[in-house]
Design a protein around this motif. Structure first.
Motif, PDB file in Angstrom:
ATOM      1  N   ALA A  56       0.831  -1.207   0.000  1.00  0.00           N
ATOM      2  CA  ALA A  56       0.000   0.000   0.000  1.00  0.00           C
ATOM      3  C   ALA A  56       0.866   1.259   0.000  1.00  0.00           C
ATOM      4  N   VAL A  57       1.884   1.302   0.848  1.00  0.00           N
ATOM      5  CA  VAL A  57       2.754   2.479   0.926  1.00  0.00           C
ATOM      6  C   VAL A  57       3.553   2.640  -0.365  1.00  0.00           C
ATOM      7  N   PHE A  58       4.041   1.523  -0.896  1.00  0.00           N
ATOM      8  CA  PHE A  58       4.787   1.583  -2.156  1.00  0.00           C
ATOM      9  C   PHE A  58       3.898   2.139  -3.273  1.00  0.00           C
ATOM     10  N   THR A  59       2.638   1.728  -3.294  1.00  0.00           N
ATOM     11  CA  THR A  59       1.700   2.220  -4.306  1.00  0.00           C
ATOM     12  C   THR A  59       1.516   3.728  -4.184  1.00  0.00           C
ATOM     13  N   ILE A  60       1.368   4.212  -2.952  1.00  0.00           N
ATOM     14  CA  ILE A  60       1.205   5.656  -2.724  1.00  0.00           C
ATOM     15  C   ILE A  60       2.425   6.414  -3.223  1.00  0.00           C
ATOM     16  N   ILE A  61       3.616   5.886  -2.971  1.00  0.00           N
ATOM     17  CA  ILE A  61       4.846   6.543  -3.418  1.00  0.00           C
ATOM     18  C   ILE A  61       4.880   6.633  -4.942  1.00  0.00           C
ATOM     19  N   ILE A  62       4.554   5.528  -5.617  1.00  0.00           N
ATOM     20  CA  ILE A  62       4.550   5.526  -7.081  1.00  0.00           C
ATOM     21  C   ILE A  62       3.521   6.516  -7.624  1.00  0.00           C
ATOM     22  N   ARG A  63       2.345   6.557  -7.001  1.00  0.00           N
ATOM     23  CA  ARG A  63       1.308   7.482  -7.466  1.00  0.00           C
ATOM     24  C   ARG A  63       1.722   8.933  -7.254  1.00  0.00           C
ATOM     25  N   LEU A  64       2.426   9.213  -6.181  1.00  0.00           N
ATOM     26  CA  LEU A  64       2.903  10.580  -5.940  1.00  0.00           C
ATOM     27  C   LEU A  64       3.938  10.982  -6.987  1.00  0.00           C
ATOM     28  N   ILE A  65       4.795  10.042  -7.365  1.00  0.00           N
ATOM     29  CA  ILE A  65       5.823  10.335  -8.365  1.00  0.00           C
ATOM     30  C   ILE A  65       5.181  10.644  -9.716  1.00  0.00           C
ATOM     31  N   THR A  66       4.133   9.907 -10.062  1.00  0.00           N
ATOM     32  CA  THR A  66       3.490  10.095 -11.364  1.00  0.00           C
ATOM     33  C   THR A  66       2.334  11.101 -11.314  1.00  0.00           C
ATOM     34  N   LEU A  67       2.057  11.676 -10.147  1.00  0.00           N
ATOM     35  CA  LEU A  67       0.912  12.576 -10.000  1.00  0.00           C
ATOM     36  C   LEU A  67       0.960  13.782 -10.933  1.00  0.00           C
ATOM     37  N   PRO A  68       2.107  14.486 -11.067  1.00  0.00           N
ATOM     38  CA  PRO A  68       2.119  15.650 -11.973  1.00  0.00           C
ATOM     39  C   PRO A  68       1.717  15.290 -13.400  1.00  0.00           C
ATOM     40  N   LEU A  69       2.193  14.165 -13.902  1.00  0.00           N
ATOM     41  CA  LEU A  69       1.833  13.747 -15.255  1.00  0.00           C
ATOM     42  C   LEU A  69       0.358  13.404 -15.352  1.00  0.00           C
ATOM     43  N   ASN A  70      -0.161  12.731 -14.330  1.00  0.00           N
ATOM     44  CA  ASN A  70      -1.580  12.363 -14.337  1.00  0.00           C
ATOM     45  C   ASN A  70      -2.479  13.589 -14.335  1.00  0.00           C
ATOM     46  N   ILE A  71      -2.129  14.570 -13.494  1.00  0.00           N
ATOM     47  CA  ILE A  71      -2.938  15.789 -13.402  1.00  0.00           C
ATOM     48  C   ILE A  71      -2.859  16.577 -14.707  1.00  0.00           C
TER      49      ILE A  71
END
Length: 233
Positions: free
Chosen positions: A30-45
């Motif tokens: 779960a924590v690893f997933t959150i980290i990956i999503r935070l890294i890719t968040l600017p591109l997603n937004i």
């Protein structure tokens, strides 16, 4: 190069999280997933805002396409005036394309990290970074509720959840524009979006039949975060 820059960093990150979180594999995922999503968040937004903007100016886009259908150069000039670039429609695929190396990397991570054979253990010792004490980690507890996170889900519950959560995420992150007067929408972005809403969940749900249950959980967590992002946006 693939192992050095993708697999090994993710493997060691998972080992560190597993050790730090009290040898709880579910929390580590779960924590690893959150980290990956935070890294890719600017591109997603950025991708989502681009699609939202395209939807807002869709009537203007269609009017220009109809008016200058025989003059592509003039069409591009008019597109530029309203801030629309047809090439931007390709960015809608970028977040999912980025997930592919993560998918392949995580598949290897779980194969090595959760493997029970002497070969898997040997490979793990060769990849672990200095400073990580495997004696405090091994053997890794792969049991969560009714699932062995190192094996595919025999109950098919997780593959179904992968499909459902990814489908809902696609709905929220890539909403289709409203149709007016039942007229056909000549919108490549909408067509691509509608296609992805079905093909990507089906594809990943099918893959999950062969994934380790832990990897399916990774995608479920990631999709839930994507749904929350879509609701926020």
């Amino acid at each position: 190069m693939w192992d050095q820059f993708v697999v090994n960093p993710m493997l060691n990150a998972m080992l560190l999280l597993y050790d730090f979180l009290g040898n709880n594999l579910l929390l580590a995922i779960a924590v690893f997933t959150i980290i990956i999503r935070l890294i890719t968040l600017p591109l997603n937004i950025r991708q989502q805002r681009s699609m939202m903007k395209t939807q807002e100016i869709q009537p203007q886009i269609q009017a220009i396409q109809k008016k200058y259908k025989d003059n592509p150069q003039k069409m591009q000039e008019e597109f530029a005036k309203i801030g629309y670039n047809p090439a931007d429609t390709l960015t809608g695929c970028l977040p999912l394309i980025i997930q592919m190396p993560i998918l392949f990397g995580m598949f290897q991570v779980f194969r090595i990290m959760l493997g029970t054979t002497p070969q898997a253990l040997f490979e793990l010792t060769q990849r672990v970074y200095a400073g990580i004490d495997l004696s405090q980690i091994l053997p890794i507890n792969t049991q969560f509720f009714i699932w062995n996170l190192g094996q595919p889900d025999p109950f098919l519950i997780l593959p179904i959840l992968v499909f459902v959560t990814m489908f809902v995420q696609q709905k929220y992150l890539s909403p289709t524009p409203k149709k007016k007067d039942d007229k056909k929408q000549d919108d490549p972005t909408a067509a691509m979006t509608q296609s992805m809403q079905y093909t990507m969940p089906i594809m990943f749900g099918f893959f999950s039949l062969q994934f380790q249950a832990g990897l399916s959980l990774y995608f479920i967590f990631s999709n839930v975060i994507g749904i929350l992002q879509g609701l926020y946006m």
